[in-house]
Design an enzyme around this catalytic site. Structure first.
Site, PDB file in Angstrom:
ATOM      1  N   HIS A  95      33.332 -24.366-116.683  1.00 14.72           N
ATOM      2  CA  HIS A  95      33.752 -23.312-115.761  1.00 14.72           C
ATOM      3  C   HIS A  95      34.314 -22.067-116.454  1.00 14.72           C
ATOM      4  O   HIS A  95      34.305 -21.002-115.858  1.00 14.72           O
ATOM      5  CB  HIS A  95      34.755 -23.856-114.735  1.00 14.72           C
ATOM      6  CG  HIS A  95      34.091 -24.666-113.644  1.00 14.72           C
ATOM      7  ND1 HIS A  95      33.286 -25.751-113.916  1.00 14.72           N
ATOM      8  CD2 HIS A  95      34.093 -24.542-112.297  1.00 14.72           C
ATOM      9  CE1 HIS A  95      32.835 -26.256-112.771  1.00 14.72           C
ATOM     10  NE2 HIS A  95      33.307 -25.533-111.784  1.00 14.72           N
ATOM     11  N   LYS A 139      35.565 -37.829-108.916  1.00 16.65           N
ATOM     12  CA  LYS A 139      36.516 -36.801-108.482  1.00 16.65           C
ATOM     13  C   LYS A 139      37.731 -37.445-107.816  1.00 16.65           C
ATOM     14  O   LYS A 139      38.867 -37.041-108.056  1.00 16.65           O
ATOM     15  CB  LYS A 139      35.859 -35.794-107.540  1.00 16.65           C
ATOM     16  CG  LYS A 139      36.872 -34.737-107.090  1.00 16.65           C
ATOM     17  CD  LYS A 139      36.347 -33.385-106.818  1.00 16.65           C
ATOM     18  CE  LYS A 139      37.503 -32.430-106.538  1.00 16.65           C
ATOM     19  NZ  LYS A 139      37.106 -31.150-105.988  1.00 16.65           N
ATOM     20  N   ASN A 173      37.052 -28.725-114.608  1.00 13.80           N
ATOM     21  CA  ASN A 173      36.597 -27.361-114.892  1.00 13.80           C
ATOM     22  C   ASN A 173      35.620 -27.306-116.057  1.00 13.80           C
ATOM     23  O   ASN A 173      35.349 -26.220-116.594  1.00 13.80           O
ATOM     24  CB  ASN A 173      37.803 -26.444-115.186  1.00 13.80           C
ATOM     25  CG  ASN A 173      38.635 -26.235-113.943  1.00 13.80           C
ATOM     26  OD1 ASN A 173      38.113 -26.227-112.841  1.00 13.80           O
ATOM     27  ND2 ASN A 173      39.941 -26.102-114.128  1.00 13.80           N
ATOM     28  N   ARG A 233      52.158 -24.911 -88.904  1.00  8.58           N
ATOM     29  CA  ARG A 233      52.717 -25.447 -90.175  1.00  8.58           C
ATOM     30  C   ARG A 233      51.949 -26.650 -90.718  1.00  8.58           C
ATOM     31  O   ARG A 233      52.474 -27.405 -91.527  1.00  8.58           O
ATOM     32  CB  ARG A 233      54.191 -25.808 -90.028  1.00  8.58           C
ATOM     33  CG  ARG A 233      55.069 -24.627 -89.711  1.00  8.58           C
ATOM     34  CD  ARG A 233      56.514 -24.941 -90.008  1.00  8.58           C
ATOM     35  NE  ARG A 233      57.347 -23.806 -89.683  1.00  8.58           N
ATOM     36  CZ  ARG A 233      57.880 -23.617 -88.491  1.00  8.58           C
ATOM     37  NH1 ARG A 233      57.701 -24.502 -87.536  1.00  8.58           N
ATOM     38  NH2 ARG A 233      58.616 -22.559 -88.268  1.00  8.58           N
ATOM     39  N   LYS A 252      41.917 -28.822-102.246  1.00 12.10           N
ATOM     40  CA  LYS A 252      42.128 -27.405-102.594  1.00 12.10           C
ATOM     41  C   LYS A 252      41.529 -26.570-101.472  1.00 12.10           C
ATOM     42  O   LYS A 252      40.336 -26.699-101.172  1.00 12.10           O
ATOM     43  CB  LYS A 252      41.418 -27.064-103.898  1.00 12.10           C
ATOM     44  CG  LYS A 252      42.196 -27.448-105.135  1.00 12.10           C
ATOM     45  CD  LYS A 252      41.498 -26.830-106.327  1.00 12.10           C
ATOM     46  CE  LYS A 252      42.157 -27.142-107.639  1.00 12.10           C
ATOM     47  NZ  LYS A 252      41.420 -26.557-108.759  1.00 12.10           N
ATOM     48  N   GLU A 302      27.238 -29.391-110.367  1.00 10.85           N
ATOM     49  CA  GLU A 302      28.539 -30.077-110.317  1.00 10.85           C
ATOM     50  C   GLU A 302      28.364 -31.591-110.522  1.00 10.85           C
ATOM     51  O   GLU A 302      29.225 -32.243-111.083  1.00 10.85           O
ATOM     52  CB  GLU A 302      29.267 -29.774-109.002  1.00 10.85           C
ATOM     53  CG  GLU A 302      29.594 -28.293-108.782  1.00 10.85           C
ATOM     54  CD  GLU A 302      30.709 -27.740-109.668  1.00 10.85           C
ATOM     55  OE1 GLU A 302      31.317 -28.505-110.441  1.00 10.85           O
ATOM     56  OE2 GLU A 302      30.952 -26.517-109.597  1.00 10.85           O
ATOM     57  N   GLU A 344      46.628 -30.419-110.481  1.00 15.61           N
ATOM     58  CA  GLU A 344      46.067 -29.858-111.710  1.00 15.61           C
ATOM     59  C   GLU A 344      47.111 -29.523-112.759  1.00 15.61           C
ATOM     60  O   GLU A 344      47.170 -28.429-113.291  1.00 15.61           O
ATOM     61  CB  GLU A 344      45.215 -28.604-111.381  1.00 15.61           C
ATOM     62  CG  GLU A 344      44.250 -28.271-112.511  1.00 15.61           C
ATOM     63  CD  GLU A 344      43.181 -27.249-112.134  1.00 15.61           C
ATOM     64  OE1 GLU A 344      42.686 -27.303-111.000  1.00 15.61           O
ATOM     65  OE2 GLU A 344      42.858 -26.427-113.006  1.00 15.61           O
ATOM     66  N   HIS A 362      27.380 -19.993-107.840  1.00 12.21           N
ATOM     67  CA  HIS A 362      28.400 -20.639-108.670  1.00 12.21           C
ATOM     68  C   HIS A 362      27.775 -21.714-109.579  1.00 12.21           C
ATOM     69  O   HIS A 362      27.971 -21.710-110.795  1.00 12.21           O
ATOM     70  CB  HIS A 362      29.457 -21.250-107.742  1.00 12.21           C
ATOM     71  CG  HIS A 362      30.508 -22.029-108.454  1.00 12.21           C
ATOM     72  ND1 HIS A 362      31.458 -21.427-109.257  1.00 12.21           N
ATOM     73  CD2 HIS A 362      30.759 -23.367-108.504  1.00 12.21           C
ATOM     74  CE1 HIS A 362      32.241 -22.363-109.756  1.00 12.21           C
ATOM     75  NE2 HIS A 362      31.838 -23.546-109.319  1.00 12.21           N
ATOM     76  N   HIS A 403      32.645 -18.950-115.091  1.00 13.61           N
ATOM     77  CA  HIS A 403      33.359 -17.894-114.369  1.00 13.61           C
ATOM     78  C   HIS A 403      33.120 -16.535-115.014  1.00 13.61           C
ATOM     79  O   HIS A 403      33.021 -15.516-114.331  1.00 13.61           O
ATOM     80  CB  HIS A 403      34.866 -18.182-114.341  1.00 13.61           C
ATOM     81  CG  HIS A 403      35.244 -19.170-113.282  1.00 13.61           C
ATOM     82  ND1 HIS A 403      36.421 -19.877-113.301  1.00 13.61           N
ATOM     83  CD2 HIS A 403      34.588 -19.586-112.173  1.00 13.61           C
ATOM     84  CE1 HIS A 403      36.467 -20.678-112.249  1.00 13.61           C
ATOM     85  NE2 HIS A 403      35.360 -20.515-111.552  1.00 13.61           N
ATOM     86  N   ARG A 447      43.188 -33.056-113.975  1.00  9.08           N
ATOM     87  CA  ARG A 447      42.292 -32.383-113.031  1.00  9.08           C
ATOM     88  C   ARG A 447      41.598 -31.189-113.687  1.00  9.08           C
ATOM     89  O   ARG A 447      40.517 -30.783-113.256  1.00  9.08           O
ATOM     90  CB  ARG A 447      43.070 -31.956-111.773  1.00  9.08           C
ATOM     91  CG  ARG A 447      42.154 -31.511-110.654  1.00  9.08           C
ATOM     92  CD  ARG A 447      42.843 -31.454-109.300  1.00  9.08           C
ATOM     93  NE  ARG A 447      41.894 -30.953-108.304  1.00  9.08           N
ATOM     94  CZ  ARG A 447      42.074 -31.006-106.994  1.00  9.08           C
ATOM     95  NH1 ARG A 447      43.163 -31.537-106.496  1.00  9.08           N
ATOM     96  NH2 ARG A 447      41.165 -30.517-106.167  1.00  9.08           N
TER      97      ARG A 447
END
Ligand SMILES: NC(=O)c1ccc[n+]([C@@H]2O[C@H](COP(=O)([O-])OP(=O)(O)OC[C@H]3O[C@@H](n4cnc5c(N)ncnc54)[C@H](O)[C@@H]3O)[C@@H](O)[C@H]2O)c1
Length: 358
Positions: free
Chosen positions: A243, A222, A240, A116, A138, A180, A232, A260, A247, A236
């Site tokens: 992105h 960041k 992106n 857990r 994340k 990035e 987010e 990426h 993407h 946040r």
């Protein structure tokens, strides 16, 4: 150098190029604890001696996963949990992610689920992981339906960055990670915008001081964003930047043959162009953005993606809300805004214009 990600009782330090060895740091911060480490086959090969030394000093349990995004799956994740259970590790165990973003994401998710939730430490070895994925909590694995669809928010207890790992990183991965860093120039304030303009060539030449400062500045930006909006719901989303187009490009190529960060280079070109067309960039700032746009790398793509196909893949992206596309668009230098309701035709024109140069 030490930075802090401020999240009340879950705050944690990010150490950058500290003199202490990793075992010393871990024994100092987690006295009396047991350790387990996840890495991949490539890093295990490159850093075999170091790992053997860590194993003997920390008595750690090691689990090695295959190298590649295609192994960022529930099956690989389950294998990590098997190792931890077979070693009869308990909740006081500290899990170490030693590798790039793939190792970091899957190890963080194993730490989130094992008994857990246990503590974990990020030891990033790619530029992308140093400036982006190791900070922020994340964690995820991919699913045949899409990337990062199964995961959890689970913050590390510590991030230990050693920029010496970049010396073995392939150049293509370095340039992908640099996307990035460059991205923070659009969201991290005027100073970061100017830092990128002034240090671009030095970073490309791997000038150590410029690279370390770029990493330091990126993490500070960041960390501040994550500290304000961990899950987010607002700010946040600015991370992106580039992105949505990026993407779409990755999807068009089926996540094969384009890294990426390479897609994000193109995505940033798209975001600047859309910002100019939508008027989110004031005319007096257009020349600053044109200067930045000239520096953008435009990695070679196998084929020219048709604008319509890219547009269609944007509509199945998880960033679509109520059928409208949300874009993070540049405003004044160093800052961006979130724009909803961008007209379809403007997006198509932007795609046509940006990818005409492929
Ligand atoms: N959690 C987040 O916030 C977040 C943010 C951005 C990206 N990501 C995830 O990160 C992943 C991409 O990360 P990445 O770009 O680090 O890719 P990666 O982890 O696949 O690493 C890239 C390649 O470099 C190799 N490598 C790593 N370190 C090396 C070193 N020091 N020397 C030589 N080779 C080395 C790896 O084995 C791999 O082959 C994606 O899965 C993406 O979804 C997560």
């Amino acid at each position: 150098m030490v930075l802090t990600v401020s999240l009340a009782e879950r705050s944690y330090p990010v150490l950058i190029d500290e003199a202490e060895s990793l075992p010393q740091t871990l024994q100092r911060i987690f006295p009396g604890r047991r350790f387990a480490l996840v890495t991949n086959t490539t890093i295990a090969g490159l850093y075999a001696e170091r790992l053997t030394e860590w194993e003997s000093r920390l008595q750690l349990t090691r689990h090695t996963i295959p190298d590649g995004e295609e192994y960022k799956t529930l099956a690989t994740w389950s294998g990590i949990l098997d190792t931890l259970l077979n070693a009869r590790l308990d909740r006081s165990t500290v899990l170490i992610a030693f590798g790039g973003g793939v190792v970091g994401d899957i190890t963080g998710f194993a730490a989130a689920a094992f008994l857990r939730g246990i503590d974990y430490v990020q030891v990033p070895t790619t530029l992308l992981a140093m400036v982006d994925s190791s900070v922020g909590g994340k964690t995820a694995v991919d699913h045949p339906m899409g990337k990062n669809l199964i995961g959890a928010f689970h913050q590390p207890r510590l991030v230990v960055i050693d920029t010496n790992y970049l010396t073995t990183l392939p150049e293509r991965e370095f340039l992908s990670g640099y996307a990035e860093v460059f991205k923070y120039g659009f969201i991290g304030g005027r100073e970061m915008f100017d830092f990128i303009l002034q240090n671009h060539e030095k970073i490309l030449a791997h000038d150590p001081r410029a690279v370390i400062e770029a990493i330091h500045r990126s993490i500070a930006i960041k960390a501040a964003v994550v500290g304000e909006d961990e899950r987010e719901s607002g700010k946040r989303a600015l991370l992106n930047f580039g992105h949505t187009f990026g993407h779409a490009l990755e999807k068009f190529f089926g996540f094969q043959g384009v890294l990426h960060g390479e897609a994000i280079w193109w995505g940033m070109a798209g975001a600047i162009e859309l910002g100019l067309q939508m008027g989110t960039i004031a005319p007096q700032d257009a020349s600053s953005y044109t200067a930045l746009s000239r520096l953008l790398l435009r990695p070679t793509l196998a084929t020219r993606p048709p604008a319509d196909a890219l547009y269609d893949s944007m509509f199945s992206d998880k960033k679509v809300h109520a059928g409208k596309l949300r874009f993070v668009l540049p405003s004044v230098p160093g800052e961006s805004i979130i724009a909803a309701d961008v007209p379809v035709e403007t997006v198509r024109q932007t795609l046509q214009k940006v990818f005409a140069t492929v």
